[in-house]
Design a protein around this motif. Structure first.
Motif, PDB file in Angstrom:
ATOM      1  N   ALA A 163      -6.512 -11.360  -2.613  1.00  0.00           N
ATOM      2  CA  ALA A 163      -6.039 -12.190  -1.508  1.00  0.00           C
ATOM      3  C   ALA A 163      -5.408 -11.327  -0.424  1.00  0.00           C
ATOM      4  CB  ALA A 163      -5.039 -13.217  -2.019  1.00  0.00           C
ATOM      5  N   ALA A 164      -4.631 -10.329  -0.816  1.00  0.00           N
ATOM      6  CA  ALA A 164      -4.000  -9.453   0.165  1.00  0.00           C
ATOM      7  C   ALA A 164      -5.046  -8.725   1.001  1.00  0.00           C
ATOM      8  CB  ALA A 164      -3.092  -8.454  -0.548  1.00  0.00           C
ATOM      9  N   LEU A 165      -6.091  -8.222   0.353  1.00  0.00           N
ATOM     10  CA  LEU A 165      -7.156  -7.536   1.088  1.00  0.00           C
ATOM     11  C   LEU A 165      -7.928  -8.515   1.962  1.00  0.00           C
ATOM     12  CD1 LEU A 165      -8.607  -4.843   1.532  1.00  0.00           C
ATOM     13  CD2 LEU A 165     -10.152  -5.456  -0.346  1.00  0.00           C
ATOM     14  N   ARG A 166      -8.153  -9.713   1.462  1.00  0.00           N
ATOM     15  CA  ARG A 166      -8.887 -10.710   2.247  1.00  0.00           C
ATOM     16  C   ARG A 166      -8.106 -11.092   3.500  1.00  0.00           C
ATOM     17  NH1 ARG A 166     -11.076 -16.641   0.073  1.00  0.00           N
ATOM     18  NH2 ARG A 166     -11.970 -17.305   2.068  1.00  0.00           N
ATOM     19  N   ILE A 167      -6.791 -11.188   3.412  1.00  0.00           N
ATOM     20  CA  ILE A 167      -5.968 -11.476   4.589  1.00  0.00           C
ATOM     21  C   ILE A 167      -6.209 -10.427   5.671  1.00  0.00           C
ATOM     22  CG2 ILE A 167      -3.585 -11.470   5.439  1.00  0.00           C
ATOM     23  CD1 ILE A 167      -2.813 -12.821   2.769  1.00  0.00           C
ATOM     24  N   LEU A 214      -7.176  -1.830  -7.970  1.00  0.00           N
ATOM     25  CA  LEU A 214      -8.428  -1.107  -7.724  1.00  0.00           C
ATOM     26  C   LEU A 214      -8.880  -1.232  -6.277  1.00  0.00           C
ATOM     27  CD1 LEU A 214     -10.404  -2.102 -10.961  1.00  0.00           C
ATOM     28  CD2 LEU A 214      -9.216   0.046 -10.482  1.00  0.00           C
ATOM     29  N   LEU A 215      -8.168  -2.025  -5.491  1.00  0.00           N
ATOM     30  CA  LEU A 215      -8.542  -2.247  -4.090  1.00  0.00           C
ATOM     31  C   LEU A 215      -7.777  -1.352  -3.121  1.00  0.00           C
ATOM     32  CD1 LEU A 215      -8.711  -6.151  -4.141  1.00  0.00           C
ATOM     33  CD2 LEU A 215     -10.586  -4.517  -4.427  1.00  0.00           C
ATOM     34  N   VAL A 216      -6.892  -0.509  -3.625  1.00  0.00           N
ATOM     35  CA  VAL A 216      -6.093   0.354  -2.749  1.00  0.00           C
ATOM     36  C   VAL A 216      -6.988   1.268  -1.925  1.00  0.00           C
ATOM     37  CG1 VAL A 216      -4.485   2.305  -2.750  1.00  0.00           C
ATOM     38  CG2 VAL A 216      -3.969   0.252  -4.083  1.00  0.00           C
ATOM     39  N   ASP A 217      -8.031   1.824  -2.536  1.00  0.00           N
ATOM     40  CA  ASP A 217      -8.909   2.727  -1.787  1.00  0.00           C
ATOM     41  C   ASP A 217      -9.648   1.994  -0.676  1.00  0.00           C
ATOM     42  OD1 ASP A 217     -10.312   1.326  -3.714  1.00  0.00           O
ATOM     43  OD2 ASP A 217     -11.732   2.935  -4.138  1.00  0.00           O
ATOM     44  N   ASP A 218     -10.029   0.741  -0.933  1.00  0.00           N
ATOM     45  CA  ASP A 218     -10.671  -0.053   0.120  1.00  0.00           C
ATOM     46  C   ASP A 218      -9.706  -0.282   1.283  1.00  0.00           C
ATOM     47  OD1 ASP A 218     -13.366  -1.027  -1.140  1.00  0.00           O
ATOM     48  OD2 ASP A 218     -11.873  -1.364  -2.690  1.00  0.00           O
ATOM     49  N   ALA A 219      -8.449  -0.599   0.958  1.00  0.00           N
ATOM     50  CA  ALA A 219      -7.458  -0.833   2.004  1.00  0.00           C
ATOM     51  C   ALA A 219      -7.237   0.432   2.836  1.00  0.00           C
ATOM     52  CB  ALA A 219      -6.148  -1.301   1.381  1.00  0.00           C
ATOM     53  N   LEU A 220      -7.161   1.574   2.188  1.00  0.00           N
ATOM     54  CA  LEU A 220      -7.000   2.837   2.915  1.00  0.00           C
ATOM     55  C   LEU A 220      -8.191   3.108   3.831  1.00  0.00           C
ATOM     56  CD1 LEU A 220      -5.662   5.152   0.067  1.00  0.00           C
ATOM     57  CD2 LEU A 220      -4.487   4.727   2.238  1.00  0.00           C
ATOM     58  N   GLN A 221      -9.389   2.980   3.268  1.00  0.00           N
ATOM     59  CA  GLN A 221     -10.595   3.300   4.030  1.00  0.00           C
ATOM     60  C   GLN A 221     -10.788   2.346   5.214  1.00  0.00           C
ATOM     61  OE1 GLN A 221     -13.872   1.533   3.894  1.00  0.00           O
ATOM     62  NE2 GLN A 221     -14.586   3.004   5.435  1.00  0.00           N
ATOM     63  N   GLU A 222     -10.508   1.074   4.996  1.00  0.00           N
ATOM     64  CA  GLU A 222     -10.732   0.099   6.065  1.00  0.00           C
ATOM     65  C   GLU A 222      -9.659   0.203   7.146  1.00  0.00           C
ATOM     66  OE1 GLU A 222     -11.991  -3.865   4.808  1.00  0.00           O
ATOM     67  OE2 GLU A 222     -12.541  -3.013   2.849  1.00  0.00           O
ATOM     68  N   GLU A 223      -8.437   0.535   6.776  1.00  0.00           N
ATOM     69  CA  GLU A 223      -7.428   0.788   7.808  1.00  0.00           C
ATOM     70  C   GLU A 223      -7.793   2.027   8.614  1.00  0.00           C
ATOM     71  OE1 GLU A 223      -2.799   2.091   8.454  1.00  0.00           O
ATOM     72  OE2 GLU A 223      -3.355   1.280   6.487  1.00  0.00           O
ATOM     73  N   ARG A 255      -1.856  -2.216   4.862  1.00  0.00           N
ATOM     74  CA  ARG A 255      -0.746  -1.458   4.282  1.00  0.00           C
ATOM     75  C   ARG A 255      -0.045  -2.281   3.197  1.00  0.00           C
ATOM     76  NH1 ARG A 255       1.856   1.073   9.865  1.00  0.00           N
ATOM     77  NH2 ARG A 255       0.184   2.598  10.252  1.00  0.00           N
ATOM     78  N   HIS A 256       0.021  -3.576   3.415  1.00  0.00           N
ATOM     79  CA  HIS A 256       0.681  -4.439   2.438  1.00  0.00           C
ATOM     80  C   HIS A 256      -0.063  -4.425   1.102  1.00  0.00           C
ATOM     81  CE1 HIS A 256       3.456  -7.468   1.155  1.00  0.00           C
ATOM     82  NE2 HIS A 256       2.507  -8.338   0.878  1.00  0.00           N
ATOM     83  N   VAL A 257      -1.376  -4.311   1.144  1.00  0.00           N
ATOM     84  CA  VAL A 257      -2.151  -4.199  -0.101  1.00  0.00           C
ATOM     85  C   VAL A 257      -1.640  -3.010  -0.904  1.00  0.00           C
ATOM     86  CG1 VAL A 257      -4.427  -3.815  -1.117  1.00  0.00           C
ATOM     87  CG2 VAL A 257      -4.209  -5.242   0.932  1.00  0.00           C
ATOM     88  N   ARG A 258      -1.459  -1.874  -0.222  1.00  0.00           N
ATOM     89  CA  ARG A 258      -1.038  -0.656  -0.920  1.00  0.00           C
ATOM     90  C   ARG A 258       0.415  -0.740  -1.394  1.00  0.00           C
ATOM     91  NH1 ARG A 258      -3.073   1.489   3.901  1.00  0.00           N
ATOM     92  NH2 ARG A 258      -1.195   2.723   4.323  1.00  0.00           N
ATOM     93  N   ASP A 259       1.265  -1.347  -0.573  1.00  0.00           N
ATOM     94  CA  ASP A 259       2.685  -1.401  -0.919  1.00  0.00           C
ATOM     95  C   ASP A 259       2.969  -2.402  -2.039  1.00  0.00           C
ATOM     96  OD1 ASP A 259       3.138   0.440   1.068  1.00  0.00           O
ATOM     97  OD2 ASP A 259       3.751  -1.035   2.568  1.00  0.00           O
TER      98      ASP A 259
END
Length: 351
Positions: free
Chosen positions: A267-271, A300-309, A290-294
């Motif tokens: 949900a955090a990544l989808r937001i 397992l979605l942290v890398d997606d959040a980093l790459q997409e940011e 950033r909220h996904v990572r924090d």
């Protein structure tokens, strides 16, 4: 001030709550019973199924306690079913199920008997017994399995209208426990199938209220589906609001029984993606990534959040921030689609 003894008792009570105070089953007893039980296990291990069933039945006859008798009968029934001897298996499970008061094997025996009856095409009796499990024992694992079988029988191969009628009727009877929640969610699926979107949305809202986190096992699924409906209706901000309700309990939940569910980090990544793709608010998207990572550092979605940011910063012409995030993906994540994309982008943008 609490005494040391009071504190000790309080600690024990917390331990009891966290372990659900599950009762332990004492060891079977009686030399004759134990000998027959061991023989059954030995025959079963070596594939001598008929001999195993007979030994277990002998163990049941020589049992000194009902709990030992039921366990031996149950093992015999499983062996008979494995042989395809469903009538014999039913006779054994019925002996367990019909004895009162109920024991630890009663509900499982009823569930297995219904399955065996389905194998013999005794559908009417099987459906009746499955329905009783669902209605009378709604928060047990056996009721959950019984509901799954009923839905396979009466809904999966039926028209959405017929399936909806069946589920609504069952929901009026099964009002407690997990099955009540599952039936609400199933109704929303069927309402959507017959294009009754407003009714489905209202039912999902009611489900979220009636079965909140952490007790509601389908609470996050309902919120996710409400977000789907909001997006389909052209209201991405409403979708974000539903997803934020899911994350909010994770941010504030520190009580016994709280835990992170997979859909929370999703949900955090989808937001973040909704802000980026549907609302076109890149600043909000960056904050959400950033909220996904924090909030979910082990996801397992942290890398997606980093790459997409990183891609947002590159699109804005800020190579310093973008490349730093891409290199962080490479340093912290050895495999995955995000790493492959980051590796490609570093080669083309960050030299």
């Amino acid at each position: 001030m609490c005494s040391r003894r009071a504190f000790h008792l309080f600690g024990l009570s917390l331990l009891c709550l966290s372990a659900a105070c599950a009762p332990t089953l004492s060891k079977p007893r009686g030399d004759k019973h134990l000998g027959a039980l061991a023989a059954g296990e030995r025959h079963q291990h070596h594939g001598r199924l008929d001999a195993a069933a007979l030994a277990y039945e002998q163990a049941a006859m020589s049992a000194e306690r009902r709990v030992d008798r039921d366990e031996a009968l149950y093992r015999a029934s499983r062996v008979r079913a494995r042989q395809g001897e469903y009538a014999q298996a039913i006779a054994l499970t019925d002996r367990i199920a019909e004895t009162t008061p109920p024991s630890r094997r009663t509900l499982r025996a009823k569930l297995d008997a219904a399955r065996y009856r389905l194998s013999l095409d005794q559908v009417e009796r099987a459906e009746r017994d499955l329905r009783l499990l669902v209605v009378q024992h709604g928060d047990t694992g056996e009721a959950k399995s019984a509901l799954r079988l009923l839905l396979d029988l009466r809904v999966r191969s039926a028209s959405p209208e017929a399936g909806l009628s069946f589920v609504q009727g069952l929901a009026r009877e099964a009002t407690q426990g997990y099955v009540a929640e599952a039936l609400m969610y199933e109704q929303s699926t069927l309402l959507l199938a017959v294009d009754r979107v407003a009714d489905a949305r209202a039912l999902l809202e009611a489900q979220v209220q009636r079965f909140p986190y952490p007790q509601g096992r389908l609470w996050d699924d309902a919120l996710w589906r409400l977000a789907d409906l909001a997006e389909e209706a052209g209201d991405p901000r409403a979708a974000v609001a539903y997803l934020e309700r899911m994350i909010a309990v994770h941010e504030s939940a520190h009580l016994i029984g709280s835990y992170t569910r997979p859909k929370m980090s999703e949900a955090a990544l989808r937001i973040a993606r909704i802000y980026r793709d549907r609302i076109n608010d890149l600043d909000a998207a960056v904050g959400a990534f950033r909220h996904v990572r924090d909030e979910f550092p082990n996801s397992l979605l942290v890398d997606d959040a980093l790459q997409e940011e990183a891609e947002i910063w590159l699109s804005r012409g800020d190579k310093s921030k973008g490349c730093a995030l891409l290199k962080q993906v490479l340093a912290e994540h050895e495999v995955g689609a995000a790493r492959r994309q980051a590796s490609s982008r570093v080669a083309s943008e960050c030299q």
